[in-house]
Design a protein around this motif. Sequence first.
Motif, PDB file in Angstrom:
ATOM      1  N   LYS A  99      -3.923  24.412  48.122  1.00  0.00           N
ATOM      2  CA  LYS A  99      -4.793  23.958  47.035  1.00  0.00           C
ATOM      3  C   LYS A  99      -4.288  22.660  46.413  1.00  0.00           C
ATOM      4  O   LYS A  99      -5.069  21.918  45.811  1.00  0.00           O
ATOM      5  N   THR A 141      -1.961  28.973  54.833  1.00  0.00           N
ATOM      6  CA  THR A 141      -2.453  28.412  53.577  1.00  0.00           C
ATOM      7  C   THR A 141      -1.554  28.663  52.365  1.00  0.00           C
ATOM      8  O   THR A 141      -1.622  27.932  51.382  1.00  0.00           O
ATOM      9  N   SER A 197     -10.486  31.847  39.934  1.00  0.00           N
ATOM     10  CA  SER A 197      -9.563  31.797  41.062  1.00  0.00           C
ATOM     11  C   SER A 197      -9.112  33.170  41.510  1.00  0.00           C
ATOM     12  O   SER A 197      -9.060  34.116  40.715  1.00  0.00           O
ATOM     13  N   THR A 198      -8.748  33.253  42.804  1.00  0.00           N
ATOM     14  CA  THR A 198      -8.018  34.425  43.281  1.00  0.00           C
ATOM     15  C   THR A 198      -6.513  34.164  43.158  1.00  0.00           C
ATOM     16  O   THR A 198      -5.721  34.905  43.698  1.00  0.00           O
ATOM     17  N   ASN A 209      -4.402  31.072  43.734  1.00  0.00           N
ATOM     18  CA  ASN A 209      -3.755  29.823  44.143  1.00  0.00           C
ATOM     19  C   ASN A 209      -4.374  28.591  43.508  1.00  0.00           C
ATOM     20  O   ASN A 209      -3.667  27.653  43.111  1.00  0.00           O
ATOM     21  N   THR A 210      -5.691  28.571  43.393  1.00  0.00           N
ATOM     22  CA  THR A 210      -6.324  27.416  42.753  1.00  0.00           C
ATOM     23  C   THR A 210      -5.835  27.294  41.316  1.00  0.00           C
ATOM     24  O   THR A 210      -5.555  26.192  40.831  1.00  0.00           O
ATOM     25  N   GLY A 253     -12.350  32.251  52.804  1.00  0.00           N
ATOM     26  CA  GLY A 253     -12.539  32.976  51.547  1.00  0.00           C
ATOM     27  C   GLY A 253     -13.795  32.445  50.887  1.00  0.00           C
ATOM     28  O   GLY A 253     -14.919  32.851  51.192  1.00  0.00           O
ATOM     29  N   ASN A 254     -13.598  31.446  50.003  1.00  0.00           N
ATOM     30  CA  ASN A 254     -14.747  30.796  49.384  1.00  0.00           C
ATOM     31  C   ASN A 254     -15.356  29.746  50.322  1.00  0.00           C
ATOM     32  O   ASN A 254     -16.349  29.126  50.027  1.00  0.00           O
ATOM     33  N   LEU A 255     -14.668  29.507  51.445  1.00  0.00           N
ATOM     34  CA  LEU A 255     -15.147  28.751  52.612  1.00  0.00           C
ATOM     35  C   LEU A 255     -15.223  27.240  52.421  1.00  0.00           C
ATOM     36  O   LEU A 255     -15.981  26.555  53.120  1.00  0.00           O
ATOM     37  N   ALA A 256     -14.412  26.727  51.507  1.00  0.00           N
ATOM     38  CA  ALA A 256     -14.397  25.276  51.327  1.00  0.00           C
ATOM     39  C   ALA A 256     -13.426  24.600  52.288  1.00  0.00           C
ATOM     40  O   ALA A 256     -13.677  23.496  52.770  1.00  0.00           O
ATOM     41  N   ASN A 257     -12.315  25.274  52.581  1.00  0.00           N
ATOM     42  CA  ASN A 257     -11.258  24.588  53.315  1.00  0.00           C
ATOM     43  C   ASN A 257     -11.662  24.274  54.743  1.00  0.00           C
ATOM     44  O   ASN A 257     -11.389  23.183  55.249  1.00  0.00           O
TER      45      ASN A 257
HETATM   46  N1  F0G Z   1      -5.754  31.242  51.892  1.00  0.00           N
HETATM   47  C1  F0G Z   1      -5.273  31.265  50.630  1.00  0.00           C
HETATM   48  C2  F0G Z   1      -3.817  31.490  50.451  1.00  0.00           C
HETATM   49  C3  F0G Z   1      -6.155  31.062  49.542  1.00  0.00           C
HETATM   50  O1  F0G Z   1      -5.670  31.057  48.297  1.00  0.00           O
HETATM   51  C4  F0G Z   1      -7.534  30.870  49.791  1.00  0.00           C
HETATM   52  C5  F0G Z   1      -8.476  30.691  48.679  1.00  0.00           C
HETATM   53  C6  F0G Z   1      -7.961  30.853  51.117  1.00  0.00           C
HETATM   54  C7  F0G Z   1      -7.045  31.048  52.147  1.00  0.00           C
HETATM   55  C8  F0G Z   1      -9.387  30.643  51.478  1.00  0.00           C
HETATM   56  O2  F0G Z   1      -9.763  29.301  51.369  1.00  0.00           O
HETATM   57  O3  F0G Z   1     -11.645  29.625  49.800  1.00  0.00           O
HETATM   58  O4  F0G Z   1     -11.360  27.494  51.028  1.00  0.00           O
HETATM   59  O5  F0G Z   1     -12.054  29.556  52.231  1.00  0.00           O
HETATM   60  N2  F0G Z   1      -8.194  30.824  47.471  1.00  0.00           N
HETATM   61  C9  F0G Z   1      -9.061  30.483  46.346  1.00  0.00           C
HETATM   62  C10 F0G Z   1      -8.312  30.546  45.040  1.00  0.00           C
HETATM   63  C11 F0G Z   1     -10.382  31.081  46.363  1.00  0.00           C
HETATM   64  O6  F0G Z   1      -8.927  30.755  43.979  1.00  0.00           O
HETATM   65  O7  F0G Z   1      -7.098  30.327  45.033  1.00  0.00           O
HETATM   66  P1  F0G Z   1     -11.302  28.958  51.094  1.00  0.00           P
END
Ligand code: F0G
Length: 450
Positions: free
Chosen positions: A130, A394, A153-154, A156-157, A257-261
Amino acid sequence: MNDNLHQLRCFGCGTRVVGTEARPDFRCSACGDLFEVEYPGWGQRQGHDRPNAGALKWLWRERRCSSEALDHSGVWRFRELLPILENFGNAVTLCEGNTPLYHLPRASKALGIDQLFAKHQGMNPTGSFKDTGMTTALSVARERGFEWVACASTGNTSAAMAAYAARAGMRSLVVIPEGKIAWGKLAQAMDYGAVTCQVNTDFDGCVRVLTTVVKEANIYLLNSVNPYRLEGQKTPAFEIAEAFDWNVPDHLIVPGGNLANSSALAKGFREMKELGLVARLPKISVIQAEGANPLVRSLAASNGATLEPVVAHTRATAIRIGNPASWRKAARAIQETGGWCLDVSEAEIAIAKAELGAEGLGCEPASAVTLAGLKKLRAQGNVRSGDTVVLLLTGHTLKDADYTIDFHRGTLLKDEEKAGLEEKIEGLRRNAQVVDATPEAVLAAVKGKG
Ligand code: F0G
Protein backbone atom coordinates in the motif's frame (compact mmCIF):
# COMPACT_ATOMS: atom_id res chain seq x y z
CA MET A 1 -2.15 20.46 -10.33
CA ASN A 2 -0.62 19.60 -13.65
CA ASP A 3 -3.82 19.23 -15.58
CA ASN A 4 -2.06 19.71 -18.92
CA LEU A 5 -0.28 16.42 -18.45
CA HIS A 6 -2.96 14.29 -16.87
CA GLN A 7 -6.73 13.95 -16.73
CA LEU A 8 -9.17 11.46 -15.27
CA ARG A 9 -11.13 9.16 -17.58
CA CYS A 10 -14.15 7.19 -16.42
CA PHE A 11 -13.59 3.48 -16.81
CA GLY A 12 -17.29 2.89 -17.52
CA CYS A 13 -18.47 5.64 -19.89
CA GLY A 14 -15.25 7.38 -20.92
CA THR A 15 -16.24 10.79 -19.45
CA ARG A 16 -13.16 12.92 -18.84
CA VAL A 17 -12.66 15.38 -15.96
CA VAL A 18 -9.70 17.42 -14.77
CA GLY A 19 -8.12 15.99 -11.65
CA THR A 20 -9.32 18.70 -9.29
CA GLU A 21 -12.94 18.29 -10.39
CA ALA A 22 -13.54 14.67 -9.38
CA ARG A 23 -16.27 14.08 -6.77
CA PRO A 24 -15.12 13.37 -3.19
CA ASP A 25 -16.07 9.69 -3.60
CA PHE A 26 -14.18 9.45 -6.92
CA ARG A 27 -17.24 8.12 -8.74
CA CYS A 28 -18.25 9.38 -12.19
CA SER A 29 -21.26 11.74 -12.02
CA ALA A 30 -22.56 10.32 -15.29
CA CYS A 31 -22.44 6.55 -14.63
CA GLY A 32 -21.06 5.97 -11.11
CA ASP A 33 -18.00 4.00 -12.27
CA LEU A 34 -14.37 4.70 -11.26
CA PHE A 35 -11.74 6.88 -12.91
CA GLU A 36 -8.29 6.14 -14.28
CA VAL A 37 -5.48 8.66 -14.69
CA GLU A 38 -4.74 9.27 -18.35
CA TYR A 39 -1.80 11.11 -19.97
CA PRO A 40 -2.95 12.47 -23.33
CA GLY A 41 0.55 13.59 -24.39
CA TRP A 42 1.84 10.04 -24.46
CA GLY A 43 -0.39 9.11 -27.38
CA GLN A 44 1.21 11.68 -29.69
CA ARG A 45 4.08 9.73 -31.24
CA GLN A 46 6.34 12.74 -31.86
CA GLY A 47 4.98 14.98 -29.11
CA HIS A 48 7.40 16.49 -26.63
CA ASP A 49 5.27 15.09 -23.76
CA ARG A 50 5.83 11.51 -24.91
CA PRO A 51 8.68 10.00 -22.88
CA ASN A 52 11.53 8.33 -24.77
CA ALA A 53 11.93 4.67 -23.80
CA GLY A 54 15.72 4.38 -24.13
CA ALA A 55 16.37 7.62 -22.26
CA LEU A 56 14.04 6.57 -19.44
CA LYS A 57 15.74 3.21 -18.92
CA TRP A 58 19.08 4.96 -18.63
CA LEU A 59 17.79 7.73 -16.34
CA TRP A 60 15.99 5.36 -13.96
CA ARG A 61 19.08 3.20 -13.59
CA GLU A 62 21.28 6.26 -12.96
CA ARG A 63 18.95 7.38 -10.17
CA ARG A 64 19.80 4.24 -8.21
CA CYS A 65 23.17 5.88 -7.45
CA SER A 66 21.76 9.36 -6.88
CA SER A 67 21.93 11.13 -3.52
CA GLU A 68 18.65 13.04 -4.06
CA ALA A 69 15.88 12.09 -1.60
CA LEU A 70 13.23 11.60 -4.31
CA ASP A 71 15.48 9.23 -6.23
CA HIS A 72 15.67 6.95 -3.19
CA SER A 73 11.99 6.19 -3.64
CA GLY A 74 11.26 3.20 -5.87
CA VAL A 75 8.07 5.01 -6.85
CA TRP A 76 9.33 8.53 -7.60
CA ARG A 77 12.44 7.15 -9.33
CA PHE A 78 9.94 6.57 -12.18
CA ARG A 79 8.39 10.04 -11.90
CA GLU A 80 8.40 10.68 -15.67
CA LEU A 81 5.53 8.17 -15.77
CA LEU A 82 3.85 9.86 -12.77
CA PRO A 83 3.21 13.44 -13.90
CA ILE A 84 0.44 13.92 -11.34
CA LEU A 85 2.02 16.68 -9.23
CA GLU A 86 2.53 20.31 -10.14
CA ASN A 87 5.69 20.27 -8.08
CA PHE A 88 7.55 17.08 -7.18
CA GLY A 89 8.76 18.94 -4.08
CA ASN A 90 5.30 18.15 -2.65
CA ALA A 91 5.96 14.41 -2.75
CA VAL A 92 5.68 12.72 0.65
CA THR A 93 8.02 9.75 0.68
CA LEU A 94 9.27 7.16 3.15
CA CYS A 95 11.69 5.59 0.63
CA GLU A 96 9.05 3.12 -0.53
CA GLY A 97 9.46 0.67 -3.40
CA ASN A 98 12.77 -0.81 -4.62
CA THR A 99 11.55 -4.04 -3.05
CA PRO A 100 13.45 -7.32 -3.48
CA LEU A 101 12.72 -9.94 -6.12
CA TYR A 102 13.60 -13.33 -4.64
CA HIS A 103 14.09 -16.62 -6.44
CA LEU A 104 12.09 -19.42 -4.75
CA PRO A 105 14.35 -22.49 -5.03
CA ARG A 106 12.17 -24.94 -3.09
CA ALA A 107 8.85 -24.00 -4.64
CA SER A 108 10.61 -23.97 -8.06
CA LYS A 109 11.72 -27.55 -7.54
CA ALA A 110 8.40 -28.73 -6.14
CA LEU A 111 6.45 -27.22 -9.05
CA GLY A 112 9.00 -27.90 -11.79
CA ILE A 113 9.28 -24.23 -12.76
CA ASP A 114 12.91 -23.00 -12.87
CA GLN A 115 12.14 -19.33 -13.12
CA LEU A 116 9.87 -18.74 -10.12
CA PHE A 117 10.24 -15.50 -8.18
CA ALA A 118 8.53 -13.52 -5.43
CA LYS A 119 8.36 -9.73 -5.61
CA HIS A 120 8.11 -8.93 -1.91
CA GLN A 121 6.05 -5.79 -1.48
CA GLY A 122 5.88 -6.54 2.25
CA MET A 123 9.39 -5.08 2.39
CA ASN A 124 7.96 -1.56 2.06
CA PRO A 125 8.26 0.95 4.97
CA THR A 126 4.94 0.03 6.62
CA GLY A 127 5.16 -3.61 5.59
CA SER A 128 2.77 -3.73 2.64
CA PHE A 129 2.36 -2.81 -1.02
CA LYS A 130 0.00 0.00 0.00
CA ASP A 131 2.95 2.35 0.54
CA THR A 132 3.60 2.63 -3.19
CA GLY A 133 0.09 3.98 -3.77
CA MET A 134 -0.04 6.02 -0.61
CA THR A 135 3.02 8.08 -1.48
CA THR A 136 1.37 9.23 -4.72
CA ALA A 137 -2.22 9.81 -3.56
CA LEU A 138 -1.29 11.45 -0.27
CA SER A 139 1.12 13.73 -2.11
CA VAL A 140 -1.77 14.83 -4.32
CA ALA A 141 -3.86 15.47 -1.19
CA ARG A 142 -1.08 17.57 0.28
CA GLU A 143 -0.53 19.56 -2.92
CA ARG A 144 -4.26 20.29 -3.10
CA GLY A 145 -4.21 21.71 0.41
CA PHE A 146 -6.18 19.06 2.32
CA GLU A 147 -5.62 18.83 6.06
CA TRP A 148 -7.49 15.54 6.59
CA VAL A 149 -7.26 12.22 4.76
CA ALA A 150 -9.32 9.06 5.41
CA CYS A 151 -9.75 5.45 4.41
CA ALA A 152 -11.80 2.36 5.19
CA SER A 153 -9.49 -0.59 5.44
CA THR A 154 -8.82 -4.22 6.20
CA GLY A 155 -5.70 -2.85 7.92
CA ASN A 156 -2.83 -2.27 5.54
CA THR A 157 -4.20 0.79 3.79
CA SER A 158 -4.87 2.39 7.16
CA ALA A 159 -1.33 1.64 8.38
CA ALA A 160 0.17 3.14 5.24
CA MET A 161 -2.12 6.17 5.18
CA ALA A 162 -1.49 6.96 8.85
CA ALA A 163 2.27 6.81 8.36
CA TYR A 164 2.36 9.03 5.27
CA ALA A 165 -0.09 11.51 6.81
CA ALA A 166 2.09 11.72 9.92
CA ARG A 167 5.12 12.29 7.72
CA ALA A 168 3.34 15.14 5.92
CA GLY A 169 2.03 16.71 9.14
CA MET A 170 -1.56 15.95 8.10
CA ARG A 171 -4.45 14.40 10.09
CA SER A 172 -5.85 10.98 9.24
CA LEU A 173 -9.11 9.12 9.91
CA VAL A 174 -9.19 5.33 9.80
CA VAL A 175 -12.45 3.33 9.62
CA ILE A 176 -11.92 -0.39 10.19
CA PRO A 177 -14.18 -3.38 10.86
CA GLU A 178 -14.13 -4.17 14.57
CA GLY A 179 -12.36 -7.41 15.44
CA LYS A 180 -11.73 -8.27 11.79
CA ILE A 181 -8.26 -6.87 11.18
CA ALA A 182 -4.88 -8.13 12.35
CA TRP A 183 -3.60 -6.45 15.52
CA GLY A 184 -0.27 -5.45 13.99
CA LYS A 185 -2.08 -3.24 11.51
CA LEU A 186 -4.32 -1.59 14.10
CA ALA A 187 -1.21 -0.96 16.19
CA GLN A 188 0.43 0.83 13.28
CA ALA A 189 -2.53 3.16 12.73
CA MET A 190 -2.45 4.08 16.41
CA ASP A 191 1.33 4.44 16.49
CA TYR A 192 1.21 6.90 13.59
CA GLY A 193 -1.47 8.96 15.33
CA ALA A 194 -4.57 8.29 13.23
CA VAL A 195 -8.08 8.89 14.58
CA THR A 196 -9.10 5.25 14.52
CA CYS A 197 -12.77 4.19 14.44
CA GLN A 198 -13.47 0.49 14.86
CA VAL A 199 -16.94 0.01 13.45
CA ASN A 200 -19.27 -2.88 14.13
CA THR A 201 -19.57 -3.99 10.49
CA ASP A 202 -17.40 -5.56 7.79
CA PHE A 203 -15.03 -3.83 5.34
CA ASP A 204 -17.85 -3.27 2.86
CA GLY A 205 -19.90 -1.58 5.61
CA CYS A 206 -16.93 0.65 6.50
CA VAL A 207 -16.72 1.79 2.87
CA ARG A 208 -20.43 2.73 2.91
CA VAL A 209 -20.05 4.80 6.09
CA LEU A 210 -16.93 6.59 4.92
CA THR A 211 -18.33 7.41 1.48
CA THR A 212 -20.97 9.55 3.21
CA VAL A 213 -18.46 11.09 5.63
CA VAL A 214 -16.18 12.37 2.85
CA LYS A 215 -19.14 13.93 1.03
CA GLU A 216 -20.05 15.92 4.13
CA ALA A 217 -16.61 16.95 5.41
CA ASN A 218 -13.61 18.29 3.57
CA ILE A 219 -11.67 15.03 3.89
CA TYR A 220 -9.65 13.50 1.06
CA LEU A 221 -10.53 9.84 0.43
CA LEU A 222 -7.53 7.54 0.13
CA ASN A 223 -9.21 4.23 -0.61
CA SER A 224 -8.17 2.60 -3.86
CA VAL A 225 -11.15 4.21 -5.65
CA ASN A 226 -8.77 7.18 -5.61
CA PRO A 227 -7.10 6.88 -9.03
CA TYR A 228 -3.83 8.44 -7.81
CA ARG A 229 -3.31 5.42 -5.53
CA LEU A 230 -3.16 3.19 -8.57
CA GLU A 231 -0.52 5.39 -10.17
CA GLY A 232 1.92 4.52 -7.38
CA GLN A 233 0.80 0.90 -7.32
CA LYS A 234 1.66 0.54 -11.01
CA THR A 235 5.38 1.15 -10.33
CA PRO A 236 6.24 -2.40 -9.15
CA ALA A 237 5.50 -3.35 -12.78
CA PHE A 238 8.38 -1.05 -13.80
CA GLU A 239 10.66 -2.59 -11.19
CA ILE A 240 9.79 -6.11 -12.35
CA ALA A 241 10.41 -5.26 -16.00
CA GLU A 242 13.70 -3.56 -15.11
CA ALA A 243 14.79 -6.58 -13.04
CA PHE A 244 14.28 -8.84 -16.08
CA ASP A 245 16.17 -6.38 -18.31
CA TRP A 246 12.87 -5.22 -19.84
CA ASN A 247 11.77 -8.75 -20.81
CA VAL A 248 8.52 -9.18 -18.93
CA PRO A 249 7.80 -12.48 -17.15
CA ASP A 250 5.18 -14.82 -18.62
CA HIS A 251 2.99 -14.73 -15.50
CA LEU A 252 2.30 -12.31 -12.70
CA ILE A 253 0.12 -13.72 -9.92
CA VAL A 254 -1.54 -11.33 -7.45
CA PRO A 255 -4.02 -11.66 -4.58
CA GLY A 256 -7.47 -10.16 -5.10
CA GLY A 257 -9.39 -8.23 -2.42
CA ASN A 258 -10.80 -4.84 -3.35
CA LEU A 259 -9.18 -5.59 -6.76
CA ALA A 260 -7.27 -2.38 -7.34
CA ASN A 261 -3.76 -3.78 -7.29
CA SER A 262 -4.16 -6.22 -10.16
CA SER A 263 -5.52 -3.43 -12.35
CA ALA A 264 -2.79 -0.99 -11.24
CA LEU A 265 -0.08 -3.46 -12.24
CA ALA A 266 -1.81 -4.11 -15.56
CA LYS A 267 -1.87 -0.33 -16.15
CA GLY A 268 1.86 -0.17 -15.47
CA PHE A 269 2.63 -2.91 -17.98
CA ARG A 270 0.18 -1.48 -20.52
CA GLU A 271 1.79 1.96 -20.33
CA MET A 272 5.27 0.49 -20.68
CA LYS A 273 4.15 -1.37 -23.80
CA GLU A 274 2.52 1.74 -25.27
CA LEU A 275 5.72 3.72 -24.70
CA GLY A 276 7.93 1.00 -26.17
CA LEU A 277 9.68 0.05 -22.91
CA VAL A 278 8.55 -3.57 -23.16
CA ALA A 279 7.26 -5.70 -26.02
CA ARG A 280 4.38 -7.54 -24.36
CA LEU A 281 2.25 -7.93 -21.23
CA PRO A 282 2.56 -10.73 -18.66
CA LYS A 283 -0.52 -12.90 -18.08
CA ILE A 284 -2.00 -11.43 -14.90
CA SER A 285 -3.87 -13.91 -12.70
CA VAL A 286 -5.87 -12.92 -9.64
CA ILE A 287 -6.31 -15.31 -6.72
CA GLN A 288 -9.07 -14.94 -4.12
CA ALA A 289 -9.92 -16.84 -0.95
CA GLU A 290 -12.81 -19.30 -1.42
CA GLY A 291 -14.92 -17.45 1.14
CA ALA A 292 -14.31 -14.05 -0.48
CA ASN A 293 -14.44 -14.84 -4.18
CA PRO A 294 -16.92 -12.48 -5.87
CA LEU A 295 -14.71 -11.98 -8.94
CA VAL A 296 -14.24 -15.72 -9.47
CA ARG A 297 -18.04 -16.05 -9.39
CA SER A 298 -18.59 -13.04 -11.64
CA LEU A 299 -16.24 -14.35 -14.34
CA ALA A 300 -17.81 -17.81 -14.18
CA ALA A 301 -21.41 -16.57 -14.23
CA SER A 302 -21.32 -13.60 -16.60
CA ASN A 303 -17.78 -13.40 -17.99
CA GLY A 304 -17.27 -10.35 -15.80
CA ALA A 305 -20.36 -8.42 -16.97
CA THR A 306 -21.96 -8.22 -13.52
CA LEU A 307 -20.82 -8.89 -9.95
CA GLU A 308 -22.96 -10.21 -7.11
CA PRO A 309 -21.53 -9.14 -3.74
CA VAL A 310 -20.93 -11.95 -1.22
CA VAL A 311 -20.71 -11.94 2.58
CA ALA A 312 -16.98 -12.54 2.91
CA HIS A 313 -15.28 -15.01 5.27
CA THR A 314 -11.58 -15.85 5.37
CA ARG A 315 -8.82 -15.74 7.95
CA ALA A 316 -6.75 -13.93 5.34
CA THR A 317 -8.37 -10.79 6.73
CA ALA A 318 -6.66 -8.41 4.28
CA ILE A 319 -8.76 -9.84 1.44
CA ARG A 320 -11.99 -10.38 3.37
CA ILE A 321 -14.00 -8.27 0.93
CA GLY A 322 -17.34 -9.20 -0.59
CA ASN A 323 -18.12 -6.16 -2.72
CA PRO A 324 -14.85 -5.10 -4.37
CA ALA A 325 -14.79 -1.58 -5.80
CA SER A 326 -12.41 -2.18 -8.70
CA TRP A 327 -13.82 -5.47 -10.01
CA ARG A 328 -14.44 -4.15 -13.53
CA LYS A 329 -10.84 -2.96 -13.83
CA ALA A 330 -9.53 -6.29 -12.52
CA ALA A 331 -11.73 -8.26 -14.93
CA ARG A 332 -10.28 -6.24 -17.79
CA ALA A 333 -6.71 -6.83 -16.56
CA ILE A 334 -7.26 -10.60 -16.52
CA GLN A 335 -9.06 -10.68 -19.87
CA GLU A 336 -6.71 -8.36 -21.76
CA THR A 337 -3.57 -10.19 -20.57
CA GLY A 338 -4.98 -13.74 -20.91
CA GLY A 339 -4.64 -14.56 -17.20
CA TRP A 340 -6.95 -16.52 -14.89
CA CYS A 341 -8.99 -15.93 -11.76
CA LEU A 342 -9.09 -18.72 -9.17
CA ASP A 343 -9.97 -19.24 -5.55
CA VAL A 344 -8.11 -21.27 -2.93
CA SER A 345 -9.20 -22.85 0.35
CA GLU A 346 -8.22 -21.84 3.88
CA ALA A 347 -5.98 -24.92 4.19
CA GLU A 348 -4.31 -24.22 0.83
CA ILE A 349 -3.56 -20.66 1.95
CA ALA A 350 -2.09 -21.82 5.29
CA ILE A 351 0.09 -24.45 3.60
CA ALA A 352 1.39 -22.02 0.99
CA LYS A 353 2.18 -19.46 3.68
CA ALA A 354 4.14 -22.03 5.71
CA GLU A 355 6.02 -23.11 2.58
CA LEU A 356 7.02 -19.53 1.80
CA GLY A 357 8.04 -19.12 5.44
CA ALA A 358 10.23 -22.20 5.14
CA GLU A 359 12.02 -20.50 2.20
CA GLY A 360 12.95 -17.65 4.55
CA LEU A 361 10.27 -15.41 3.06
CA GLY A 362 7.49 -14.78 5.51
CA CYS A 363 4.35 -13.07 4.26
CA GLU A 364 0.75 -12.40 5.18
CA PRO A 365 -1.84 -15.10 4.51
CA ALA A 366 -3.40 -12.81 1.88
CA SER A 367 -0.07 -12.87 0.01
CA ALA A 368 0.25 -16.65 0.20
CA VAL A 369 -2.84 -17.12 -1.97
CA THR A 370 -0.48 -16.45 -4.91
CA LEU A 371 1.56 -19.62 -4.32
CA ALA A 372 -1.59 -21.63 -3.60
CA GLY A 373 -3.08 -20.31 -6.87
CA LEU A 374 0.09 -21.08 -8.83
CA LYS A 375 -0.11 -24.71 -7.74
CA LYS A 376 -3.59 -24.91 -9.25
CA LEU A 377 -2.58 -23.10 -12.45
CA ARG A 378 0.35 -25.50 -12.81
CA ALA A 379 -1.86 -28.55 -12.23
CA GLN A 380 -4.31 -27.24 -14.85
CA GLY A 381 -1.45 -26.87 -17.35
CA ASN A 382 -1.90 -23.09 -17.59
CA VAL A 383 1.65 -22.45 -16.35
CA ARG A 384 4.38 -24.45 -18.09
CA SER A 385 7.77 -25.54 -16.77
CA GLY A 386 9.69 -23.13 -19.03
CA ASP A 387 7.60 -20.09 -18.02
CA THR A 388 8.92 -17.23 -15.92
CA VAL A 389 6.57 -16.60 -13.01
CA VAL A 390 6.43 -13.76 -10.47
CA LEU A 391 4.28 -14.01 -7.34
CA LEU A 392 3.39 -10.69 -5.79
CA LEU A 393 3.73 -10.95 -2.01
CA THR A 394 1.73 -8.04 -0.67
CA GLY A 395 2.34 -7.97 3.09
CA HIS A 396 4.98 -8.75 5.72
CA THR A 397 4.69 -11.82 7.94
CA LEU A 398 4.74 -9.71 11.14
CA LYS A 399 1.51 -8.00 10.12
CA ASP A 400 -0.46 -11.00 11.38
CA ALA A 401 1.74 -12.99 13.77
CA ASP A 402 -1.36 -14.53 15.43
CA TYR A 403 -2.21 -16.36 12.21
CA THR A 404 1.26 -17.90 12.01
CA ILE A 405 1.30 -18.92 15.66
CA ASP A 406 -2.20 -20.43 15.43
CA PHE A 407 -1.07 -22.47 12.40
CA HIS A 408 1.98 -23.87 14.16
CA ARG A 409 0.02 -24.53 17.36
CA GLY A 410 -2.50 -26.45 15.30
CA THR A 411 -5.45 -24.22 16.23
CA LEU A 412 -5.87 -22.32 12.94
CA LEU A 413 -7.77 -24.83 10.83
CA LYS A 414 -10.88 -26.85 11.65
CA ASP A 415 -10.79 -30.60 10.97
CA GLU A 416 -13.12 -30.31 7.99
CA GLU A 417 -10.89 -27.61 6.46
CA LYS A 418 -7.86 -29.88 6.74
CA ALA A 419 -9.55 -32.88 5.09
CA GLY A 420 -7.03 -34.77 2.96
CA LEU A 421 -4.21 -32.35 3.79
CA GLU A 422 -3.51 -33.41 7.41
CA GLU A 423 -0.14 -35.01 6.63
CA LYS A 424 1.09 -32.03 4.62
CA ILE A 425 0.05 -29.64 7.40
CA GLU A 426 1.70 -31.74 10.15
CA GLY A 427 4.93 -31.79 8.11
CA LEU A 428 5.02 -27.99 8.03
CA ARG A 429 4.14 -27.33 11.66
CA ARG A 430 6.86 -26.24 14.11
CA ASN A 431 6.17 -26.31 17.82
CA ALA A 432 7.87 -23.78 20.06
CA GLN A 433 8.88 -26.15 22.86
CA VAL A 434 9.19 -25.31 26.54
CA VAL A 435 12.38 -27.02 27.80
CA ASP A 436 14.48 -26.97 30.98
CA ALA A 437 17.15 -24.27 31.32
CA THR A 438 20.00 -26.68 30.64
CA PRO A 439 22.26 -27.22 27.62
CA GLU A 440 21.24 -30.90 27.65
CA ALA A 441 17.55 -30.07 27.26
CA VAL A 442 18.24 -27.70 24.35
CA LEU A 443 20.55 -30.21 22.67
CA ALA A 444 17.91 -32.87 23.11
CA ALA A 445 15.47 -30.61 21.29
CA VAL A 446 17.96 -30.17 18.43
CA LYS A 447 18.24 -33.94 18.12
CA GLY A 448 14.47 -34.17 17.96
CA LYS A 449 14.24 -35.86 21.34
CA GLY A 450 12.84 -32.92 23.26
N1 F0G B 1 -2.86 -8.33 0.13
C1 F0G B 1 -2.85 -7.55 1.23
C2 F0G B 1 -1.81 -7.81 2.25
C3 F0G B 1 -3.80 -6.51 1.35
O1 F0G B 1 -3.77 -5.72 2.43
C4 F0G B 1 -4.77 -6.33 0.34
C5 F0G B 1 -5.79 -5.28 0.46
C6 F0G B 1 -4.72 -7.17 -0.77
C7 F0G B 1 -3.75 -8.17 -0.84
C8 F0G B 1 -5.68 -7.05 -1.89
O2 F0G B 1 -5.38 -5.97 -2.73
O3 F0G B 1 -7.55 -4.81 -2.56
O4 F0G B 1 -5.93 -4.21 -4.33
O5 F0G B 1 -7.13 -6.38 -4.41
N2 F0G B 1 -5.98 -4.58 1.47
C9 F0G B 1 -6.87 -3.42 1.56
C10 F0G B 1 -6.67 -2.67 2.85
C11 F0G B 1 -8.24 -3.64 1.14
O6 F0G B 1 -7.59 -1.99 3.32
O7 F0G B 1 -5.56 -2.71 3.40
P1 F0G B 1 -6.57 -5.29 -3.57
